[in-house]
Design an enzyme around this catalytic site. Sequence first.
Site, PDB file in Angstrom:
ATOM      1  N   HIS A  82      12.865  19.797 -10.024  1.00 12.72           N
ATOM      2  CA  HIS A  82      11.685  20.065 -11.058  1.00 12.72           C
ATOM      3  C   HIS A  82      10.549  20.804 -10.526  1.00 12.72           C
ATOM      4  O   HIS A  82       9.882  20.506  -9.619  1.00 12.72           O
ATOM      5  CB  HIS A  82      11.476  18.732 -11.719  1.00 12.72           C
ATOM      6  CG  HIS A  82       9.967  18.644 -12.677  1.00 12.72           C
ATOM      7  ND1 HIS A  82       9.094  17.890 -12.507  1.00 12.72           N
ATOM      8  CD2 HIS A  82       9.853  19.512 -13.689  1.00 12.72           C
ATOM      9  CE1 HIS A  82       8.429  18.116 -13.179  1.00 12.72           C
ATOM     10  NE2 HIS A  82       8.832  19.178 -14.209  1.00 12.72           N
ATOM     11  N   LEU A  93       7.639  20.888  -5.777  1.00  9.69           N
ATOM     12  CA  LEU A  93       9.027  20.784  -6.257  1.00  9.69           C
ATOM     13  C   LEU A  93       9.414  19.523  -6.018  1.00  9.69           C
ATOM     14  O   LEU A  93       9.224  19.129  -4.928  1.00  9.69           O
ATOM     15  CB  LEU A  93       9.985  21.946  -5.504  1.00  9.69           C
ATOM     16  CG  LEU A  93      11.459  21.632  -5.880  1.00  9.69           C
ATOM     17  CD1 LEU A  93      12.036  22.035  -7.342  1.00  9.69           C
ATOM     18  CD2 LEU A  93      12.298  22.576  -4.894  1.00  9.69           C
ATOM     19  N   GLU A  94       9.980  18.871  -7.152  1.00 10.76           N
ATOM     20  CA  GLU A  94      10.511  17.475  -7.079  1.00 10.76           C
ATOM     21  C   GLU A  94      12.045  17.744  -7.316  1.00 10.76           C
ATOM     22  O   GLU A  94      12.527  18.215  -7.806  1.00 10.76           O
ATOM     23  CB  GLU A  94      10.136  16.614  -8.305  1.00 10.76           C
ATOM     24  CG  GLU A  94      10.645  15.378  -8.259  1.00 10.76           C
ATOM     25  CD  GLU A  94      10.377  14.550  -9.448  1.00 10.76           C
ATOM     26  OE1 GLU A  94      10.511  13.306  -9.494  1.00 10.76           O
ATOM     27  OE2 GLU A  94       9.969  15.069 -10.791  1.00 10.76           O
ATOM     28  N   VAL A  95      12.677  17.277  -6.103  1.00 14.50           N
ATOM     29  CA  VAL A  95      14.026  17.191  -5.784  1.00 14.50           C
ATOM     30  C   VAL A  95      14.739  15.798  -6.469  1.00 14.50           C
ATOM     31  O   VAL A  95      14.084  14.741  -5.736  1.00 14.50           O
ATOM     32  CB  VAL A  95      14.582  17.444  -4.398  1.00 14.50           C
ATOM     33  CG1 VAL A  95      16.072  17.593  -4.359  1.00 14.50           C
ATOM     34  CG2 VAL A  95      14.148  18.724  -4.203  1.00 14.50           C
TER      35      VAL A  95
END
Length: 120
Positions: A82, A93-95
């Site tokens: 995301h 960035l969200e993993v």
Amino acid sequence: HDAQASRLVGLTDGSPAWKKHFAGADMVIEAVFEEMSVKHKVVREMEAIVGPHCIIASNTSTLPIGEIASVAQRPENIVGMHYFSPVPKMPLLEVITHDKTAPAVAAAAVEVGIQQGETA
């Protein structure tokens, strides 16, 4: 970064060559409409084209990644990535993993984000 950028190919399903290019991909990051049936369609279509090693990342912000991966033949290769908006002002960035995401897949998503200049 120039060598990596030269290997990037931006394609849409309107391009007749998209299947050939995606067939050799190591990672595909989809950013389709936030509707589960659309995400499922993309996962199924990509898995039919890409190699068994290919990571399929979903740029989702609202849908559970485990549910997106539920239709996958290789759910261990599915991960969420995301990107926060606006991207130029918020390089974050969200993993997002699910219970079947392989650790190497999560690590690869973080590495790609770092290479893109994102903070993962």
